[in-house]
Design a protein around this motif. Structure first.
Motif, short mmCIF file in Angstrom:
data_model
loop_
_atom_site.label_atom_id
_atom_site.label_comp_id
_atom_site.label_asym_id
_atom_site.label_seq_id
_atom_site.Cartn_x
_atom_site.Cartn_y
_atom_site.Cartn_z
N UNK A 196 0.31 -1.18 -0.37
CA UNK A 196 -0.26 -0.18 0.29
C UNK A 196 0.83 1.26 -0.01
N UNK A 197 2.03 1.56 1.25
CA UNK A 197 3.01 2.17 1.25
C UNK A 197 3.25 2.82 -0.42
N UNK A 198 4.36 1.37 -1.08
CA UNK A 198 4.45 1.78 -2.12
C UNK A 198 3.10 2.64 -3.46
N UNK A 199 2.50 2.10 -3.23
CA UNK A 199 1.23 2.18 -4.54
C UNK A 199 1.14 3.88 -3.99
N UNK A 200 1.12 4.08 -2.91
CA UNK A 200 0.25 5.09 -2.38
C UNK A 200 1.60 6.17 -2.81
N UNK A 201 2.96 6.03 -2.32
CA UNK A 201 3.55 6.84 -3.11
C UNK A 201 3.80 6.75 -4.15
N UNK A 202 3.67 5.96 -5.02
CA UNK A 202 4.31 5.97 -6.38
C UNK A 202 3.18 7.21 -7.63
N UNK A 203 1.98 7.19 -6.28
CA UNK A 203 0.70 8.07 -6.91
C UNK A 203 1.22 8.99 -7.53
N UNK A 204 1.71 9.15 -5.55
CA UNK A 204 1.99 10.44 -4.76
C UNK A 204 2.68 11.26 -6.04
N UNK A 205 3.78 10.41 -6.78
CA UNK A 205 5.13 11.07 -7.30
C UNK A 205 4.53 11.26 -8.58
N UNK A 206 3.41 10.20 -9.36
CA UNK A 206 2.80 10.66 -10.71
C UNK A 206 2.23 11.67 -10.60
N UNK A 207 1.44 12.30 -9.05
CA UNK A 207 0.71 13.49 -9.15
C UNK A 207 1.53 14.59 -9.16
N UNK A 208 2.43 14.43 -8.56
CA UNK A 208 3.52 15.89 -8.46
C UNK A 208 4.42 15.91 -9.64
N UNK A 209 4.59 14.84 -10.04
CA UNK A 209 5.37 14.97 -11.73
C UNK A 209 3.89 15.62 -12.29
N UNK A 210 2.80 15.59 -12.81
CA UNK A 210 1.90 15.82 -13.30
C UNK A 210 1.35 17.63 -12.66
N UNK A 211 1.36 18.19 -11.78
CA UNK A 211 1.55 19.30 -11.17
C UNK A 211 3.02 20.17 -11.68
N UNK A 212 3.72 19.25 -11.45
CA UNK A 212 5.32 19.92 -12.13
C UNK A 212 5.64 20.24 -13.27
N UNK A 213 4.57 18.93 -14.09
CA UNK A 213 4.21 19.34 -16.13
C UNK A 213 3.28 20.90 -16.09
N UNK A 214 2.14 20.76 -15.40
CA UNK A 214 1.63 21.88 -15.45
C UNK A 214 2.19 23.06 -15.53
N UNK A 215 3.19 23.22 -13.81
CA UNK A 215 4.28 24.48 -13.83
C UNK A 215 4.82 24.73 -14.95
N UNK A 216 5.61 23.49 -14.82
CA UNK A 216 6.71 24.20 -16.72
C UNK A 216 5.99 24.47 -17.40
N UNK A 217 4.59 24.20 -17.68
CA UNK A 217 4.40 24.54 -19.37
C UNK A 217 3.75 25.94 -19.17
N UNK A 218 2.99 26.24 -17.47
CA UNK A 218 2.82 27.49 -17.18
C UNK A 218 3.72 28.71 -18.05
N UNK A 219 4.50 28.63 -16.94
CA UNK A 219 5.72 29.25 -17.58
C UNK A 219 6.55 29.58 -18.75
N UNK A 220 6.26 28.75 -18.86
CA UNK A 220 6.91 27.95 -20.73
C UNK A 220 5.72 29.00 -21.66
N UNK A 221 4.90 28.99 -21.10
CA UNK A 221 3.95 30.05 -22.04
C UNK A 221 4.08 31.31 -21.27
N UNK A 222 4.23 31.60 -20.29
CA UNK A 222 4.33 32.75 -20.13
C UNK A 222 5.36 33.23 -20.98
#
Length: 378
Positions: A25-51
């Motif tokens: 469970x901890x492994x799945x949760x951690x991997x899901x959390x990292x995948x979510x954070x990667x998505x957020x990071x991609x969004x942040x990069x995309x936002x600033x790249x657009x700016x």
């Protein structure tokens, strides 16, 4: 004994099952959390790249506008090349002034003002600064594009994906150089710098337009102002030179008189040598009297007073000579200074009256040239 072992084994199996479930469970949760954070990071990069891209496009447009404004200004400058050339020639000639006359006087200030009316429109430096800001944005955007590609791939990576594998010790490598706050601040500062440069560029274009619209009238006013400043300066320089020449004549006469005074003192000191020799010889010879004739008579006293008086006179004359020689040296130094100052004034008059005013006998361009400056706003 067997009961104890069975009981221990049962507890061990139960603990093992719980540990497997918890770690899964901890492994799945951690991997899901990292995948979510990667998505957020991609969004942040995309936002600033657009700016960044928006600002890059805005800066590119401003650079093109500035280039067009420069071309317009260069045309006006070409039509005004003659008065600019004369102003620059006057400035160059006046750099040949010497000593105390190499001063930022009213003429210099007026000439610089005339020249500034033309060169204020030069945009090369501003274009360079705009391009430097644009280049920083482009590098930042390129880096973000690269990072976005990596993080986007990493977000899509799954346990079943190809290309995954063990990389021993990778978790101990930390080559990061920023934190989220400084990462965002870096891009914000790049954008803010570009916005400042764009604002400065827009202000410059406005200043260029205003300058061009006023240039025709300002050239005429400044032409007269410079000529008046030249004439005033020439009068002041002539007066100063005449006063220096009067001082030089008085100094030359004083040097002549002081040289005669020094010669007189030297002769007077020389004239005391023979009387001193006579008096000292008399005293020396009278020491050869014998017996009772060695009398401290009136002659002895008179000779001693004569030697003392001669020595005192020579000391007084030598002191006067030393003082006179120092005064003569100062007078000669003053003479050299005055001669140098007069040469400086003559050089300045030659530059201002002959060279500069010789080029400024008439207005150096057609007074009707004004309409060339009535152009659309850049």
């Amino acid at each position: 004994m067997s009961d104890t072992e069975r009981s221990f084994a049962e507890r061990l199996r139960a603990d093992t099952w719980r540990a497997v479930k918890e770690t899964d469970a901890r492994t799945r949760n951690r991997q899901n959390d990292v995948t979510k954070r990667l998505g957020e990071r991609v969004y942040d990069i995309s936002f600033w790249k657009s700016e960044l891209n928006n600002e890059i496009n805005a800066m590119a447009t401003e650079i093109e506008n500035l280039k067009e404004c420069k071309q317009t200004c260069e045309k006006a400058l070409a039509d005004s090349a003659n008065p600019l050339h004369i102003s620059e020639e006057c400035l160059l000639n006046r750099e040949k002034r010497q000593g105390i006359d190499l001063v930022n006087d009213d003429v210099e200030k007026s000439l610089v003002k005339v020249t500034t009316l033309f060169i204020s429109s030069q945009t090369d430096r501003r274009v360079e600064m705009d391009r430097a800001a644009q280049h920083a944005l482009e590098i930042d955007a390129k880096d973000k594009h690269h990072a976005q590609g990596i993080d986007d791939r990493m977000q899509q990576l799954r346990n079943t994906s190809a290309g995954i594998g063990y990389i021993p010790g990778v978790e101990n490598i930390d080559n990061t150089i920023t934190i989220p706050e400084s990462w965002a601040r870096y891009t914000q500062e790049n954008i803010a710098r570009s916005q400042r440069e764009r604002a400065a560029s827009e202000r410059l274009r406005g200043e260029i337009d205003s300058t061009l619209r006023q240039c025709a009238n300002d050239m005429w006013n400044n032409f007269n102002a410079v000529n008046n400043a030249f004439n005033t300066r020439i009068r002041e320089t002539t007066d100063a030179r005449n006063k220096l020449q009067a001082h030089l004549q008085k100094t030359m006469q004083e040097i002549f008189d002081m040289e005669r005074n020094v010669a007189l003192l030297r002769k007077s000191i020389q004239d005391k040598e023979h009387p001193m020799q006579v008096a000292q010889t008399r005293l020396d010879e009278r020491t050869r009297r014998i017996n009772v004739e060695l009398c401290n008579d009136a002659v002895m006293k008179s000779l001693q007073r004569e030697v003392a008086e001669l020595r005192e006179s020579i000391c007084i004359l030598k002191e006067r000579l030393r003082t006179s020689e120092l005064s003569l040296a100062r007078l000669l130094k003053t003479k050299a200074t005055l001669e140098y100052d007069i040469s400086v004034k003559d050089n300045t008059l030659k530059i201002d009256a002959s060279f500069c005013m010789g080029m400024r006998k008439g207005f150096p361009m057609d007074p009707k040239v004004g309409p060339i400056f009535q152009m659309p706003i850049c």
